[in-house]
Design a protein around this motif. Structure first.
Motif, short mmCIF file in Angstrom:
data_model
loop_
_atom_site.label_atom_id
_atom_site.label_comp_id
_atom_site.label_asym_id
_atom_site.label_seq_id
_atom_site.Cartn_x
_atom_site.Cartn_y
_atom_site.Cartn_z
N GLU A 84 -12.56 64.37 -27.05
CA GLU A 84 -13.56 63.78 -27.93
C GLU A 84 -13.05 62.46 -28.50
O GLU A 84 -13.77 61.47 -28.57
CB GLU A 84 -13.89 64.75 -29.06
CG GLU A 84 -15.02 64.29 -29.98
CD GLU A 84 -16.38 64.34 -29.32
OE1 GLU A 84 -17.32 63.75 -29.86
OE2 GLU A 84 -16.49 64.98 -28.25
N ARG B 248 -13.13 59.97 -25.79
CA ARG B 248 -14.51 59.57 -25.54
C ARG B 248 -15.03 58.62 -26.61
O ARG B 248 -15.81 57.72 -26.33
CB ARG B 248 -15.40 60.82 -25.49
CG ARG B 248 -16.85 60.53 -25.10
CD ARG B 248 -17.65 61.81 -25.09
NE ARG B 248 -17.86 62.33 -26.42
CZ ARG B 248 -18.80 61.88 -27.25
NH1 ARG B 248 -19.61 60.90 -26.88
NH2 ARG B 248 -18.94 62.42 -28.45
N CYS B 249 -14.55 58.81 -27.82
CA CYS B 249 -15.03 58.01 -28.94
C CYS B 249 -14.15 56.80 -29.24
O CYS B 249 -14.43 56.05 -30.16
CB CYS B 249 -15.13 58.87 -30.20
SG CYS B 249 -16.35 60.19 -30.08
N ARG C 38 -21.15 52.04 -29.14
CA ARG C 38 -20.54 51.53 -27.91
C ARG C 38 -21.51 50.79 -27.00
O ARG C 38 -21.15 49.84 -26.32
CB ARG C 38 -19.90 52.69 -27.15
CG ARG C 38 -18.60 53.18 -27.77
CD ARG C 38 -18.04 54.33 -26.97
NE ARG C 38 -18.97 55.45 -26.92
CZ ARG C 38 -18.92 56.41 -26.00
NH1 ARG C 38 -18.01 56.38 -25.07
NH2 ARG C 38 -19.78 57.40 -26.02
#
Length: 393
Positions: A65, A68-69, A80
């Protein structure tokens, strides 16, 4: 007496039986306790293992996570999808819909060159050839003259940047950051005085792609003003990556020579860089050493691999170099002196005698010495860096 003896014997048997039962009960209780403890321990271990797996899974999920962030520094406040990391020099209309005749990104290339108005006719010939081959053109004006270029049809489609008495490498370091030119597959960083009667940009790029040259240059007509033998055109081949001959001061380029200026080397007047190599070269340019001397010997480190294979001189597409250096010449000295009023007390004759080119050459040599000194110090201080060409000629 007999009856009394019998009673004692019976009492003894009952006592033994009672002891046996107590011992059996104790053993059974102990066995049950030990079994329960073992089952409890196994169950506890199983629960701990399951918890560890669950925690590990949670950690992996958390890390995934986080990955991903993860965003680039400075963009944390933005979603993003809105982040635009790169740019280009394509002109955009102020009004109306975009006339987006989308050019293939693979065919988009950039010509960036320094130019003074005194070389306008030759620059015009160069730009016309490149624009016919779908190039974006960027002109660095070192004499401060921009409006006079409007007479050429292509001027409104070119990007003009003006800074008085600045060099090609000064402009490149400030206006050709890798993120800005990342849309361009090849970057031609040329001087203004190259004659291109025997040069075709489209054919040149085809050869560079076919031969996988990350850093290259067109060969020079043998009648050119020459500095280095490796740049001289060989009319019998399409391109060459090395020379084999005796050089000045007893230096010799042999078949097994593996370093500049025998192989892995191009000159600084007309280099051509791939997108990947430019990302490295831009970082090699020193912000305060604007003449660029010495960089040619180290460009091979940016060749994205073996410099003896990925750096070359293209012979079939060649240029003529007359050696008309105007930046920093007498004419430029007059303009700068007039503009800044620094030479109000000097006579015209004194300005004519001022050998600015010699002064610039001396400064260039000084820059080169500083550059090599910085390189040596950087190599000594960087414990994580390994020289791929260590102890190679």
């Amino acid at each position: 007496m007999k009856h009394s003896t019998y009673n004692v014997l019976e009492a003894y048997k009952r006592n033994k039986l009672l002891q046996y039962r107590c011992s059996l009960t104790l053993l059974l209780s102990l066995g049950l306790f030990l079994g329960s403890s073992l089952l409890f321990t196994n169950h506890l271990q199983r629960l701990q293992a399951e918890h560890a797996v669950h925690s590990s899974s949670q950690n992996l999920t958390s890390k995934s996570e986080n990955n991903r962030c993860r965003v680039d520094r400075g963009t944390e406040a933005l979603p993003r999808g809105i982040i635009s990391r790169t740019s280009d020099f394509e002109l955009r209309p102020l009004l109306g819909t975009r006339n987006d005749q989308k050019r293939s990104k693979l065919s988009m290339n950039l010509l960036a060159m320094t130019a003074g108005i005194e070389q306008k006719d030759n620059v015009n010939k160069i730009v016309m050839k490149f624009m016919l081959n779908n190039f974006t053109v960027m002109i660095f004006h070192y004499d401060g003259v921009v409006d006079e270029w409007n007479k050429f049809e292509w001027s409104s489609r070119a990007i003009h940047v003006s800074a008085v008495s600045q060099t090609k490498w000064w402009f490149a370091k400030r206006f050709l950051h890798p993120d800005i030119v990342s849309e361009y597959e090849y970057i031609f960083l040329w001087d203004e005085d190259l004659e291109v009667d025997n040069f075709d940009p489209g054919r040149y790029i085809s050869i560079v792609k076919e031969e996988v040259l990350e850093i290259s240059q067109p060969a020079l007509d043998p009648k050119s003003y020459l500095h280095h033998p490796i740049t001289i055109r060989n009319s019998t081949v399409k391109l060459h990556r090395r020379i084999v001959q005796h050089m000045d001061a007893g230096f010799e380029c042999r078949e097994d020579s593996e370093g500049p200026p025998c192989t892995g080397w191009v000159e600084m007047m007309a280099p051509v860089f791939s997108r990947a190599s430019w990302h490295c070269v831009w970082h090699l340019i020193q912000n305060d050493l604007v003449h660029g001397w010495g960089m040619d010997y180290l460009l091979g480190y940016c060749a994205q691999g073996d410099r003896t294979k990925n750096v070359g001189v293209v012979d079939s597409e060649y240029v003529f170099h007359p050696g008309k250096v105007l930046l920093g010449g007498v004419g430029a000295s007059k303009r700068v002196a007039k503009a800044s009023d620094q030479a109000a007390s000097a006579t015209s004759a004194n300005l004519e005698r001022l050998d600015t080119r010699s002064l610039i050459r001396n400064q260039s040599l000084s820059d080169q010495q500083i550059f090599f000194s910085r390189w040596k110090r950087a190599v000594e201080e960087d414990d994580c860096w390994t020289d791929p060409y260590h102890q190679r000629g």
